[in-house]
Design a protein around this motif. Structure first.
Motif, PDB file in Angstrom:
ATOM      1  N   ILE A   8      45.702 -33.978  15.567  1.00 43.03           N
ATOM      2  CA  ILE A   8      44.820 -32.927  15.071  1.00 43.03           C
ATOM      3  C   ILE A   8      44.052 -33.478  13.763  1.00 43.03           C
ATOM      4  N   ASP A   9      42.674 -33.175  13.979  1.00 38.30           N
ATOM      5  CA  ASP A   9      41.736 -33.648  12.804  1.00 38.30           C
ATOM      6  C   ASP A   9      41.935 -32.463  11.799  1.00 38.30           C
ATOM      7  N   LYS A  10      42.526 -32.852  10.766  1.00 36.93           N
ATOM      8  CA  LYS A  10      42.595 -31.785   9.360  1.00 36.93           C
ATOM      9  C   LYS A  10      41.454 -31.280   8.992  1.00 36.93           C
ATOM     10  N   THR A  11      40.314 -32.204   9.154  1.00 33.76           N
ATOM     11  CA  THR A  11      38.963 -31.831   8.731  1.00 33.76           C
ATOM     12  C   THR A  11      38.024 -30.627   9.513  1.00 33.76           C
ATOM     13  N   ARG A  12      38.629 -30.486  10.763  1.00 32.23           N
ATOM     14  CA  ARG A  12      37.945 -29.617  11.799  1.00 32.23           C
ATOM     15  C   ARG A  12      38.911 -28.639  12.191  1.00 32.23           C
ATOM     16  N   LEU A  13      39.758 -28.158  11.163  1.00 28.76           N
ATOM     17  CA  LEU A  13      40.604 -26.933  11.866  1.00 28.76           C
ATOM     18  C   LEU A  13      39.768 -25.792  11.999  1.00 28.76           C
ATOM     19  N   VAL A  58      45.777 -23.867   8.128  1.00 23.36           N
ATOM     20  CA  VAL A  58      44.849 -22.970   8.677  1.00 23.36           C
ATOM     21  C   VAL A  58      44.687 -21.970   7.386  1.00 23.36           C
ATOM     22  N   GLU A  59      43.637 -21.327   7.023  1.00 23.55           N
ATOM     23  CA  GLU A  59      43.188 -20.466   6.147  1.00 23.55           C
ATOM     24  C   GLU A  59      43.340 -18.901   6.316  1.00 23.55           C
ATOM     25  N   TYR A  60      43.051 -18.714   7.563  1.00 24.27           N
ATOM     26  CA  TYR A  60      43.426 -17.180   8.137  1.00 24.27           C
ATOM     27  C   TYR A  60      43.982 -17.111   9.610  1.00 24.27           C
ATOM     28  N   LEU A  61      44.914 -16.270   9.673  1.00 21.12           N
ATOM     29  CA  LEU A  61      45.719 -16.222  10.946  1.00 21.12           C
ATOM     30  C   LEU A  61      45.854 -14.318  11.099  1.00 21.12           C
TER      31      LEU A  61
END
Length: 253
Positions: A8-13, A58-61
């Motif tokens: 997973i690319d953490k810069t493109r979450l 992730v910022e919002y779920l």
């Protein structure tokens, strides 16, 4: 699972992931139990997915926990779900605080039993200073209810002279939605093999990537979430433009 995390690319979450948690009842019936058993098992999936989303950044779920249409289900199931909701929220608040997770609620909360409303308010107050993952529970929620509500409030403000109708834009409507504090979801996941949005965030999902999986919600775990994120990262998000325009914009930045 570790391999997936590394891919997973953490810069493109996706900043915001929305999930329709479907299949608790069918999962239970397949195992010879009543529907409520499935809802109880589904709580474990909620715990796992919330922690996994927080862990990766992730910022919002947003979790679609209970729709306005769900009130029409058999009484024993609705009562059982409300009891489960109250008990789960009370138990989970210390875990949310430990993981710096802030809870929010969207929906027609006044329809919930008083005890459930009280538990929710306590959880909102007790997690309000946390600044990690924003966990949004959609409870007694439907998108059409939300849009009608927004239109009524805008109409009232126009009537009261607080707003000129000619100045109303998409941004105006967005400010009157229950999600006004949150960015729109970039990824929407639905479990259990159904290919519907079911009155969930209809306005907000305008440009979201949709991901459907046959996995029932009680079986949905961290690796399933990360598979969905990887699938999202493999897609090109064009917002009505063509691929060449997106590439040119990326080169400029």
């Amino acid at each position: 699972m570790d391999d997936l995390t590394g891919k997973i690319d953490k810069t493109r979450l996706p900043r915001h992931i929305a999930i329709i948690m479907d299949g608790n009842g069918r999962w239970a019936k397949e195992k010879g139990h009543d529907r409520l058993y499935g809802h109880y098992q589904g709580v474990e999936s909620v715990r796992n997915i919330v922690e996994s989303a927080a862990e990766i950044g992730v910022e919002y779920l947003t979790l679609y926990a209970f729709s306005t249409e769900n009130w029409d289900r058999p009484e024993y199931e609705v009562v059982g779900l409300m009891e489960l909701l109250v008990d789960t929220i009370r138990k989970e608040v210390p875990v949310l605080n430990k993981n710096n997770i802030r809870m929010h609620v969207i929906g027609n909360i006044e329809m919930l039993p008083q005890r459930a409303q009280q538990s929710l308010q306590e959880a909102l107050d007790e997690t309000s200073v946390n600044n990690g993952l924003n966990l949004v529970l959609a409870l007694s929620y439907s998108s059409r209810w939300e849009l009608v509500n927004a239109v009524k409030n805008i109409a009232q403000d126009v009537k009261d002279g607080k707003m000129d109708p000619s100045t109303i834009t998409q941004d105006t409507l967005q400010q009157y939605l229950t999600t006004s504090e949150f960015p729109d979801p970039e990824l929407m996941i639905r479990t259990s093999g159904e290919y519907r949005i079911s009155n969930f965030l209809l306005y907000q999902l305008a440009y979201a990537e949709l991901y459907f999986t046959n996995t029932r919600w009680p079986d949905f775990r961290k690796e399933n979430l990360y598979e969905a994120i990887l699938d999202y990262q493999g897609r090109e998000r064009r917002f009505g433009k063509i691929s060449e325009q997106i590439q040119q914009e990326a080169e400029i930045h």
